[in-house]
Design a protein around this motif. Structure first.
Motif: not given
Length: 410
Positions: A338-346, A348-351, A364-369, A405-409
């Protein structure tokens, strides 16, 4: 309809803004939901989010609303208008309700995994164990489909939504917008055809062949009722909505209406050059029925990934993934329960994310691990007029989530 945008090869792209849909950029501090973090961080987050919202608007949607939230507070942004045809071009309401579509699946999976954690259900249980004879005919076999297969989309069941393409028109929408279906009717429609595949007979729960099907979550909702003796909607309310205080989230039943405040939803149907108003419509059941707000959706995602809704073993099971094909336009996506993961530049743990599509609205949305930060958004136009336009809308929306969600955006 659920998740048209990711599963059919049409994703998002757009052309110019609609006449009268000029951006109405409002910083979070001007809204009732102003962020409470430090001034520098708040300004940086606001700028990033507003850039993303404006980019979505520029793909040709009527209005967009988005929110980023963490332990320090929330930052919101919006652009466009609530109604293209209204004389007064009012902005999208900050607290607009909208159909979250297949983001509902994350709620359903959470309820099922709570039942697993309580020892009332096993992930290796077959559908036949709880719903005898429900999945039979045309080679479909509930004895070869486990709870894991349903939640992880590895069952091989056909999607009940894939019906007559001739109905996917403005006239077809108007004919069917008040028509609801029971879970049994939806399942019957899926079983009219042979399965795409059957899970491995020796280890069905270990099946890794993936294929997105809304039917999986219709059956998951039926399992919830079989195990608890209560409707799926009641379990979602009592286990998630009420404990988290999600006062803007509810299951509408068979109603085709979205309550106010909201924004008008529009759909560009295939080969149509003008949008059709598609605010009304039946949203399905355990696969896509929920109506919510950007704030409530973010609260849920943070609570889930933060470990407040599932025990560690069940959260780990939810985050155990299989490779995904055809999740356009994202690369490297893996699907859990019921949830998916994808890599995100910047990062290392994706979202973690899901996404949901209904006629007239893209959630649409996303959450840090760790559940620390979540971003949620609603675009009140679905572009299906051509593949390029559709893909651009999806790509730009995913980019907004990733950047927020990218650190330091900034």
């Amino acid at each position: 309809m659920r998740d048209i945008s990711r599963r059919t090869g049409l994703t998002a792209a757009a052309a110019a803004l609609f006449t009268g849909a000029a951006a109405t950029s409002s910083p979070a501090s001007a809204s009732p939901a102003a962020a409470a973090s430090g001034p520098a961080g708040r300004t940086r987050s606001r700028r990033t989010l507003q850039r993303g919202v404006d980019a979505i608007l520029a793909t040709g949607v009527s209005g967009v609303l988005a929110e980023v939230q963490d332990a320090h507070g929330r930052t919101t942004a919006r652009a466009g208008v609530a109604d293209l045809d209204a004389a007064a071009k009012e902005p999208v309401p900050w607290d607009a309700y909208y159909r979250i579509g297949s983001d509902t699946k994350t709620f359903t999976a959470t309820v099922v995994l709570q039942l697993v954690g309580e020892g009332r259900l096993k992930l290796t249980d077959t559908v036949e164990r709880w719903l005898p004879g429900a999945i039979r005919g045309h080679g479909n076999d509930g004895r070869r489909i486990t709870v894991t297969n349903l939640l992880r989309q590895t069952s091989g069941l056909n999607d009940y939504i894939n019906g007559d393409s001739g109905e996917f028109t403005p006239d077809g929408y108007r004919r069917n917008r008040f028509r609801s279906q029971s879970p049994k009717e939806q399942l019957a429609a899926a079983l009219d055809r042979p399965p795409e595949w059957l899970p491995d007979a020796d280890d069905p729960a270990g099946e890794r062949h993936w294929g997105y099907s809304n039917t999986n979550y219709i059956v998951a909702g039926m399992l919830v009722e079989a195990v608890t003796g209560h409707p799926w909607a009641q379990e979602v309310h009592e286990r998630i909505i009420e404990p988290l205080g999600l006062r803007g989230t509810f299951t509408p039943g068979t109603s085709s209406y979205v309550p106010r405040p909201t924004a008008t939803g529009y759909t560009y149907f295939p080969e149509q050059t003008r949008p059709t108003e598609t605010t009304l419509g039946y949203g399905g059941g355990a696969d896509g029925a929920l109506i919510s707000t950007t704030h409530d959706h973010g609260v849920f995602l943070r609570a889930l990934l933060g470990g407040r809704l599932l025990r560690p073993a069940q959260l780990a099971a939810m985050k155990t993934t299989v490779p995904v094909r055809d999740w356009i336009p994202a690369d490297g996506v893996r699907y859990g329960m019921g949830i998916a993961w994808r890599p995100v530049a910047g990062r290392a743990d994706g979202i973690w994310f899901h996404g949901g599509t209904s006629l007239g609205c893209v959630s649409e949305g996303g959450v840090t691990p760790d559940g620390a930060t979540a971003v949620t958004a609603a675009a009140f136009t679905l572009r299906l007029d051509d593949a390029e336009t559709h893909e651009r809308q999806a790509r730009v929306t995913l980019r907004m989530v990733d950047e927020a969600l990218r650190p330091g955006a900034g």
